[in-house]
Design a protein around this motif. Structure first.
Motif, short mmCIF file in Angstrom:
data_model
loop_
_atom_site.label_atom_id
_atom_site.label_comp_id
_atom_site.label_asym_id
_atom_site.label_seq_id
_atom_site.Cartn_x
_atom_site.Cartn_y
_atom_site.Cartn_z
N LEU A 186 0.82 -1.20 0.00
CA LEU A 186 0.00 0.00 0.00
C LEU A 186 0.86 1.26 0.00
N PRO A 187 0.34 2.36 -0.55
CA PRO A 187 1.05 3.64 -0.44
C PRO A 187 1.22 4.02 1.02
N ASP A 188 2.22 4.88 1.30
CA ASP A 188 2.55 5.23 2.68
C ASP A 188 1.34 5.72 3.46
N GLU A 189 0.52 6.61 2.86
CA GLU A 189 -0.59 7.19 3.62
C GLU A 189 -1.62 6.13 3.99
N LYS A 190 -1.86 5.16 3.09
CA LYS A 190 -2.83 4.10 3.40
C LYS A 190 -2.25 3.12 4.41
N TRP A 191 -0.92 2.88 4.30
CA TRP A 191 -0.26 1.99 5.26
C TRP A 191 -0.36 2.58 6.66
N LYS A 192 -0.12 3.91 6.79
CA LYS A 192 -0.20 4.56 8.10
C LYS A 192 -1.63 4.54 8.63
N LEU A 193 -2.60 4.71 7.74
CA LEU A 193 -4.00 4.66 8.14
C LEU A 193 -4.35 3.28 8.68
N LEU A 194 -3.89 2.24 7.98
CA LEU A 194 -4.15 0.87 8.41
C LEU A 194 -3.49 0.59 9.75
N GLN A 195 -2.26 1.07 9.92
CA GLN A 195 -1.57 0.89 11.19
C GLN A 195 -2.36 1.54 12.32
N GLY A 196 -2.91 2.74 12.07
CA GLY A 196 -3.70 3.44 13.08
C GLY A 196 -4.93 2.64 13.47
N VAL A 197 -5.61 2.04 12.48
CA VAL A 197 -6.80 1.24 12.76
C VAL A 197 -6.43 0.03 13.62
N ILE A 198 -5.34 -0.66 13.26
CA ILE A 198 -4.90 -1.84 14.01
C ILE A 198 -4.57 -1.46 15.45
N GLU A 199 -3.84 -0.35 15.62
CA GLU A 199 -3.46 0.07 16.97
C GLU A 199 -4.69 0.42 17.80
N THR A 200 -5.70 1.06 17.18
CA THR A 200 -6.93 1.40 17.88
C THR A 200 -7.67 0.14 18.34
N LEU A 201 -7.76 -0.85 17.45
CA LEU A 201 -8.42 -2.11 17.79
C LEU A 201 -7.69 -2.84 18.90
N GLU A 202 -6.34 -2.80 18.84
CA GLU A 202 -5.56 -3.46 19.88
C GLU A 202 -5.77 -2.79 21.24
N ARG A 203 -5.85 -1.44 21.25
CA ARG A 203 -6.10 -0.72 22.50
C ARG A 203 -7.47 -1.08 23.06
N GLN A 204 -8.46 -1.16 22.17
CA GLN A 204 -9.80 -1.51 22.62
C GLN A 204 -9.83 -2.92 23.20
N ALA A 205 -9.10 -3.84 22.55
CA ALA A 205 -9.05 -5.21 23.04
C ALA A 205 -8.39 -5.28 24.41
N ARG A 206 -7.29 -4.51 24.59
CA ARG A 206 -6.60 -4.50 25.89
C ARG A 206 -7.50 -3.91 26.97
N ASP A 207 -8.25 -2.84 26.61
CA ASP A 207 -9.16 -2.22 27.58
C ASP A 207 -10.24 -3.20 28.00
N GLU A 208 -10.79 -3.93 27.02
CA GLU A 208 -11.85 -4.89 27.34
C GLU A 208 -11.32 -6.01 28.22
N LEU A 209 -10.12 -6.49 27.92
CA LEU A 209 -9.51 -7.53 28.74
C LEU A 209 -9.25 -7.03 30.15
N GLY A 210 -8.83 -5.76 30.26
CA GLY A 210 -8.58 -5.18 31.56
C GLY A 210 -9.85 -5.08 32.38
N HIS A 211 -10.95 -4.71 31.71
CA HIS A 211 -12.24 -4.62 32.42
C HIS A 211 -12.68 -6.00 32.89
N ASP A 212 -12.45 -7.03 32.06
CA ASP A 212 -12.86 -8.39 32.42
C ASP A 212 -12.12 -8.87 33.65
N THR A 213 -10.81 -8.59 33.75
CA THR A 213 -10.00 -9.08 34.86
C THR A 213 -10.30 -8.33 36.14
N ASN A 214 -10.94 -7.14 36.02
CA ASN A 214 -11.25 -6.35 37.21
C ASN A 214 -12.63 -6.69 37.80
N ARG A 215 -13.36 -7.51 37.09
CA ARG A 215 -14.70 -7.87 37.57
C ARG A 215 -14.63 -8.93 38.67
#
Length: 215
Positions: A186-215
């Protein structure tokens, strides 16, 4: 855009790893003739790339035209005959003469004549011709005709990887690996956009896992 040679090197490392588990070597597993047919890259260039060497410099118009010829020779009609220039050109509103003249004009100008010259820019009629030819043979424009040799070979090697047995861990990681390999060109701008989406999803997954372990 990521360096095609680096992406290819990563693919070859993974290929070697899987082949080693299967008790085979790269020379035993790879058919350079088949890879050449699938990628449009000459066999000698494929061999050089597999050995870590650079592909020879070439004019981009020369590359596109040579791969057009390659497609006609290898992607045949149901009756085993080549598609005519008229059949291909009419599918995207061009004339037979415009397509055949493009091919014939490059045949009269050997590669040596453009060696050392700056590569042609891909645009205008050539870009629309490329898109039309790719749509005719692949169903959509996909960059196959102009792809750098390393990128074209890397794409052909993905079919080899998919045919190899994988460990359980590799099977679990395969969807992400496929996505990353697809994104590599992919062109650089699309590659960076994709990286941003992946990082956002990973943060959301970590947050959800953190909430589960605190219950």
């Amino acid at each position: 855009m990521r360096d095609p040679h680096r992406v290819l090197a990563e693919t070859l490392r993974r290929l070697d790893s899987l082949l080693a588990k299967d008790g085979r070597t790269r020379d035993e597993a790879l058919d350079t003739m088949k890879l050449s047919e699938e990628s449009g890259v000459p066999q000698d260039v494929i061999q050089a790339l597999l050995e870590g060497e650079e592909a020879p410099a070439e004019d981009i118009t020369e590359r596109i035209v040579s791969r057009m010829v390659h497609l006609r020779e290898t992607r045949l009609r149901a009756d085993g005959r080549r598609h005519s220039y008229d059949e291909i050109a009419s599918s995207f509103g061009a004339s037979r003469a415009s397509l055949s003249n493009l091919v014939n004009s490059r045949k009269k100008a050997p590669v040596e004549a453009v060696t050392g010259a700056r590569p042609s820019r891909l645009g205008g009629p050539l870009a629309s011709t490329q898109a039309g030819v790719e749509r005719f043979f692949f169903g959509e424009p996909n960059g196959w005709l102009s792809a750098e040799p390393a990128s074209a070979l890397n794409e052909a090697l993905q079919r080899v990887l998919k045919a190899l047995p994988a460990t359980a861990g590799e099977q679990d990681a395969e969807p992400r690996a496929v996505a990353l390999r697809t994104a590599a060109a992919l062109p650089d701008e699309k590659w960076k956009l994709l990286q941003g989406v992946i990082e956002t999803l990973e943060r959301q997954a970590r947050d959800e896992l953190g909430h589960d372990t605190n219950r």
